[in-house]
Design an enzyme around this catalytic site. Structure first.
Site, short mmCIF file in Angstrom:
data_model
loop_
_atom_site.label_atom_id
_atom_site.label_comp_id
_atom_site.label_asym_id
_atom_site.label_seq_id
_atom_site.Cartn_x
_atom_site.Cartn_y
_atom_site.Cartn_z
N ASP A 89 -9.63 -35.21 93.36
CA ASP A 89 -10.02 -33.81 93.38
C ASP A 89 -8.86 -33.04 92.72
OD1 ASP A 89 -11.34 -31.38 94.20
OD2 ASP A 89 -9.80 -31.23 95.73
N LEU A 90 -9.12 -31.85 92.25
CA LEU A 90 -8.06 -31.10 91.55
C LEU A 90 -7.39 -30.07 92.47
CD1 LEU A 90 -6.64 -30.36 88.85
CD2 LEU A 90 -8.54 -28.81 88.39
N ASP A 91 -8.17 -29.03 92.83
CA ASP A 91 -7.61 -27.91 93.61
C ASP A 91 -7.17 -28.38 94.99
OD1 ASP A 91 -8.25 -25.98 91.58
OD2 ASP A 91 -10.33 -26.02 92.24
N THR A 140 -3.80 -24.63 93.66
CA THR A 140 -4.66 -23.51 93.28
C THR A 140 -5.46 -22.95 94.45
OG1 THR A 140 -6.15 -25.24 92.60
CG2 THR A 140 -5.08 -24.02 90.83
N LYS A 197 -13.38 -24.71 100.71
CA LYS A 197 -12.68 -25.68 99.86
C LYS A 197 -13.66 -26.76 99.38
CE LYS A 197 -8.07 -24.95 101.62
NZ LYS A 197 -6.96 -25.48 102.42
N GLY A 198 -13.60 -27.05 98.10
CA GLY A 198 -14.46 -28.08 97.53
C GLY A 198 -15.85 -27.61 97.17
N ARG A 209 -18.60 -22.43 93.02
CA ARG A 209 -18.41 -20.97 93.00
C ARG A 209 -19.60 -20.22 93.61
NH1 ARG A 209 -17.28 -19.03 87.17
NH2 ARG A 209 -15.91 -20.84 87.33
N SER A 238 -13.91 -32.94 90.34
CA SER A 238 -13.67 -31.58 90.84
C SER A 238 -14.92 -30.73 90.74
CB SER A 238 -12.55 -30.94 90.01
OG SER A 238 -12.48 -29.55 90.27
N ALA A 239 -15.04 -29.76 91.65
CA ALA A 239 -16.15 -28.81 91.60
C ALA A 239 -15.88 -27.67 90.62
CB ALA A 239 -16.40 -28.23 92.99
N LYS A 274 -20.35 -30.62 96.08
CA LYS A 274 -19.92 -31.40 97.23
C LYS A 274 -20.41 -30.64 98.47
CE LYS A 274 -15.64 -32.51 94.77
NZ LYS A 274 -14.19 -32.32 94.68
N GLU A 289 -8.94 -36.25 98.45
CA GLU A 289 -9.61 -34.97 98.73
C GLU A 289 -8.88 -34.13 99.77
OE1 GLU A 289 -11.76 -32.72 98.37
OE2 GLU A 289 -13.03 -33.48 96.78
N ASP A 290 -8.85 -32.82 99.56
CA ASP A 290 -8.27 -31.91 100.56
C ASP A 290 -9.35 -31.13 101.31
OD1 ASP A 290 -8.95 -30.28 98.31
OD2 ASP A 290 -7.72 -28.69 99.18
C1 BG6 Z 1 -13.07 -26.37 94.10
C2 BG6 Z 1 -12.37 -25.42 95.02
O1 BG6 Z 1 -12.17 -27.31 93.61
O2 BG6 Z 1 -13.64 -25.68 93.00
C3 BG6 Z 1 -13.32 -24.32 95.46
O3 BG6 Z 1 -11.88 -26.11 96.16
C4 BG6 Z 1 -13.93 -23.63 94.24
O4 BG6 Z 1 -12.60 -23.39 96.25
C5 BG6 Z 1 -14.59 -24.68 93.36
O5 BG6 Z 1 -14.89 -22.67 94.64
C6 BG6 Z 1 -15.17 -24.06 92.08
O6 BG6 Z 1 -14.11 -23.59 91.29
P1 BG6 Z 1 -14.28 -22.67 90.00
O7 BG6 Z 1 -12.94 -22.75 89.34
O8 BG6 Z 1 -15.36 -23.26 89.17
O9 BG6 Z 1 -14.64 -21.30 90.49
MG MG Z 2 -9.81 -29.42 96.65
#
Ligand code: BG6
Ligand code: MG
Length: 222
Positions: free
Chosen positions: A13-15, A21, A49-50, A53, A118-119, A149, A173-174
């Site tokens: 996962d990224l964020d 972030t 989280k995860g 948007r 990542s989402a 997710k 994953e966080d």
């Molecule tokens: C996930 C975050 O990685 O990405 C969420 O944990 C976020 O908080 C989701 O809503 C979507 O991100 P983005 O950058 O497309 O708005």
């Molecule tokens: Mg995350």
């Protein structure tokens, strides 16, 4: 029981796992909620989280007891993203989380395949700003999946692109939604954060400096 000798594959996962972030998402959503006249708690933020948007926006509006049309939601989501992008545009390598660089470097040196799962629709900007893009053999993000997710789609696609079997795939994953997605994908999962927030993870660590490649490989036998 016979254990496979295939190499493992790692899906990150990224964020909140590779980069710091999560705090920017929180700030931007909080600002949006406040502008609509309400606030949400840190525990509620944990649930975001995860989550992608639009689904995050739906959850926040529900907490505030606010109903918006689909067109209004598009405007709100775009406003949040504008705030968020203004913050991540200034990111540097200093915002790569502890242990991430060392682990990615060691995995790559060992020839272990690495994917992003990542989402986020902003993953390419973040990977570019933090100079992490070159580590990835495959990138699956919010632009390439249709479900959020805890649906397993993002991790199943990542493993497929890596040519990895799910029983050899380890997800980092966080987010609770992400841990649930990894479980739904039938993969191993390392939780990053607090164990009480991440039920179902096989192991929970504070950050990636707390795990070695041997420990990751050993998850298969647990
Ligand atoms: C996930 C975050 O990685 O990405 C969420 O944990 C976020 O908080 C989701 O809503 C979507 O991100 P983005 O950058 O497309 O708005
Ligand atoms: Mg995350």
């Amino acid at each position: 029981m016979q254990h496979t000798t295939e190499p493992i594959a790692c899906i990150f996962d990224l964020d909140g796992v590779l980069v710091d972030t999560a705090v920017y998402h929180y700030k931007a959503w909080k600002q949006l909620a406040n502008s609509l006249g309400f606030d949400f708690t840190e525990a509620q933020n944990e649930q975001l989280k995860g989550v992608n948007r639009m689904r995050s926006l739906d959850m926040i509006l529900q907490w505030g007891g606010i109903e918006k049309s689909s067109a209004e939601k598009d405007v709100l989501a775009a406003a949040k993203n504008e705030q968020y992008v203004a913050m991540i545009q200034k990111m540097t390598v200093a915002e790569v989380l502890p242990g991430a660089l060392d682990l990615l470097t060691a995995l790559q040196a060992k020839g272990i395949k690495i994917a992003l799962g990542s989402a986020s629709k902003n993953s390419s900007l973040i990977l570019e700003r933090t100079e992490l893009a070159h580590f990835f053999d495959a990138i699956v993000d919010g632009n390439s999946v249709s479900t959020s997710k805890p649906d397993p789609e993002v991790f199943l696609k990542a493993a497929e692109l890596l040519g990895a079997e799910k029983e050899n795939s380890v997800v980092f994953e966080d987010a609770l939604a992400g841990v649930q997605a990894a479980i739904a994908a039938d993969m191993m999962v390392v939780g990053i954060g607090k164990a009480e927030n991440l039920p179902g993870a096989q192991v929970v660590i504070n950050d990636l400096s707390e795990i070695t490649i041997s420990e990751i490989e050993a998850l298969r036998t647990r």
